[in-house]
Design a protein around this motif. Sequence first.
Motif, PDB file in Angstrom:
ATOM      1  N   UNK A   2      16.202 -67.972  -4.494  1.00  0.00           N
ATOM      2  CA  UNK A   2      16.087 -69.293  -3.889  1.00  0.00           C
ATOM      3  C   UNK A   2      15.187 -70.256  -4.655  1.00  0.00           C
ATOM      4  N   UNK A   3      14.856 -69.873  -5.672  1.00  0.00           N
ATOM      5  CA  UNK A   3      14.034 -70.614  -6.700  1.00  0.00           C
ATOM      6  C   UNK A   3      12.397 -70.483  -6.455  1.00  0.00           C
ATOM      7  N   UNK A   4      12.112 -69.005  -5.687  1.00  0.00           N
ATOM      8  CA  UNK A   4      10.767 -68.764  -5.527  1.00  0.00           C
ATOM      9  C   UNK A   4      10.663 -67.233  -5.330  1.00  0.00           C
ATOM     10  N   UNK A   5      11.545 -66.561  -4.923  1.00  0.00           N
ATOM     11  CA  UNK A   5      11.325 -65.237  -4.644  1.00  0.00           C
ATOM     12  C   UNK A   5      11.948 -64.269  -5.723  1.00  0.00           C
ATOM     13  N   UNK A   6      11.513 -62.919  -5.775  1.00  0.00           N
ATOM     14  CA  UNK A   6      12.267 -62.038  -6.899  1.00  0.00           C
ATOM     15  C   UNK A   6      12.690 -60.602  -6.270  1.00  0.00           C
ATOM     16  N   UNK A   7      13.009 -60.972  -5.094  1.00  0.00           N
ATOM     17  CA  UNK A   7      13.523 -59.848  -4.053  1.00  0.00           C
ATOM     18  C   UNK A   7      14.418 -58.722  -4.789  1.00  0.00           C
TER      19      UNK A   7
ATOM     20  N   UNK B 253       6.755 -52.898  -9.683  1.00  0.00           N
ATOM     21  CA  UNK B 253       6.192 -52.323 -10.690  1.00  0.00           C
ATOM     22  C   UNK B 253       7.410 -51.931 -11.634  1.00  0.00           C
ATOM     23  N   UNK B 254       7.989 -52.680 -11.816  1.00  0.00           N
ATOM     24  CA  UNK B 254       9.133 -52.340 -12.681  1.00  0.00           C
ATOM     25  C   UNK B 254       9.201 -53.075 -14.087  1.00  0.00           C
ATOM     26  N   UNK B 255       8.534 -54.417 -14.197  1.00  0.00           N
ATOM     27  CA  UNK B 255       8.633 -55.260 -15.323  1.00  0.00           C
ATOM     28  C   UNK B 255       7.583 -55.008 -16.273  1.00  0.00           C
TER      29      UNK B 255
ATOM     30  N   UNK C 163       6.111 -67.573  -7.611  1.00  0.00           N
ATOM     31  CA  UNK C 163       6.504 -66.568  -8.720  1.00  0.00           C
ATOM     32  C   UNK C 163       5.289 -65.798  -9.214  1.00  0.00           C
ATOM     33  N   UNK C 164       4.233 -66.273  -9.220  1.00  0.00           N
ATOM     34  CA  UNK C 164       2.958 -65.481  -9.597  1.00  0.00           C
ATOM     35  C   UNK C 164       2.423 -64.482  -8.583  1.00  0.00           C
ATOM     36  N   UNK C 165       2.800 -64.915  -7.197  1.00  0.00           N
ATOM     37  CA  UNK C 165       2.627 -64.023  -6.235  1.00  0.00           C
ATOM     38  C   UNK C 165       3.633 -62.754  -6.236  1.00  0.00           C
ATOM     39  N   UNK C 166       4.752 -63.243  -6.550  1.00  0.00           N
ATOM     40  CA  UNK C 166       5.912 -62.002  -6.824  1.00  0.00           C
ATOM     41  C   UNK C 166       5.602 -61.252  -7.998  1.00  0.00           C
TER      42      UNK C 166
ATOM     43  N   UNK D 236      -3.843 -61.674 -10.298  1.00  0.00           N
ATOM     44  CA  UNK D 236      -3.473 -61.501 -12.026  1.00  0.00           C
ATOM     45  C   UNK D 236      -4.414 -62.279 -12.626  1.00  0.00           C
ATOM     46  N   UNK D 237      -4.739 -61.906 -13.756  1.00  0.00           N
ATOM     47  CA  UNK D 237      -5.489 -62.320 -14.707  1.00  0.00           C
ATOM     48  C   UNK D 237      -4.696 -63.256 -15.889  1.00  0.00           C
TER      49      UNK D 237
END
Length: 290
Positions: free
Chosen positions: A102-107, A112-114, A134-137, A228-229
């Motif tokens: 949807x342009x924002x989510x990574x459902x 913890x897979x990437x 995207x950073x939140x995801x 995130x850092x």
Amino acid sequence: MPTVEQNLILWGKPDGWKDDGDKWSVKWGGTDLEWWASIFPRIRKFLPASTILEIAPGFGRWTQFLKGFCEQLVAVDVSPACIERCKERFASDPHVRCYVNDGKSLAMVEDRSVDFAFSFDSLVHVEADVIAAYLNQLGKKLKPGGFAFFHHSNLESYRRSIWLPKAIGRPQPIGADAAKPAPMSRSLWLRRRLQSKLTDWGLVNTFDNRAESMSARIFRESCDAAGLDCRSQELVNWNHGPSLIDCFSVVTPRDGKTRKPLRLLKNPHFMDEAERARRIAEFYSGGSRD
């Protein structure tokens, strides 16, 4: 300030990708030269990686290289046309999986897979809310010790000085079908020419569709909110003039240890890399293999 829907209209039409996006690498002399001369040196420490996530791959301009550095590559784009082309282009690569989002989510990506997330020459066009989403995801999707490399806009840093080039070169009107620009008038053409000249003389470049609400500072703030850092940021110019309107940011999940200080580089000569790569390639392409 383009919305997700407006970006989908602008970048989601197949006829705008007739060469799979290679036209955007012409200043380097080709997509392969841009990859090896400007992108790979910046991300080589993160490769190879077991699982790579590419956000906004377009027609697979960088996917074609990334897929050789991983066991699994997940490509996610808001444009169905882009994902359809990636599925077609990489059909013989079973470890490449492509999804429309949807342009924002990574459902569609497991938590913890990437190991490594990547986006280049795409998210410069999205506003701060999309980057934050995207950073939140990624705060959930990256493995501990994983990294992400984001190419995003830094135009907000120039918010007090972009009014003049914007006034001179107003956005080209959209045609009646809302899918392609209306014919360019002579007055608009003249304004664009003037804007280009002023940018070459040092005025801020505003006609590469950069997001006006995004900056390196805002990116760091969004990283903090996402757990995130932000480890490093390189501010670069793009196409015209010396203004540092783009930023390359490297992030990793916060591990609870003492945070490392941010490494910041201001690079007004980024486009010189493109020129050097093109000239060297042209020089040696004139010789024979004998």
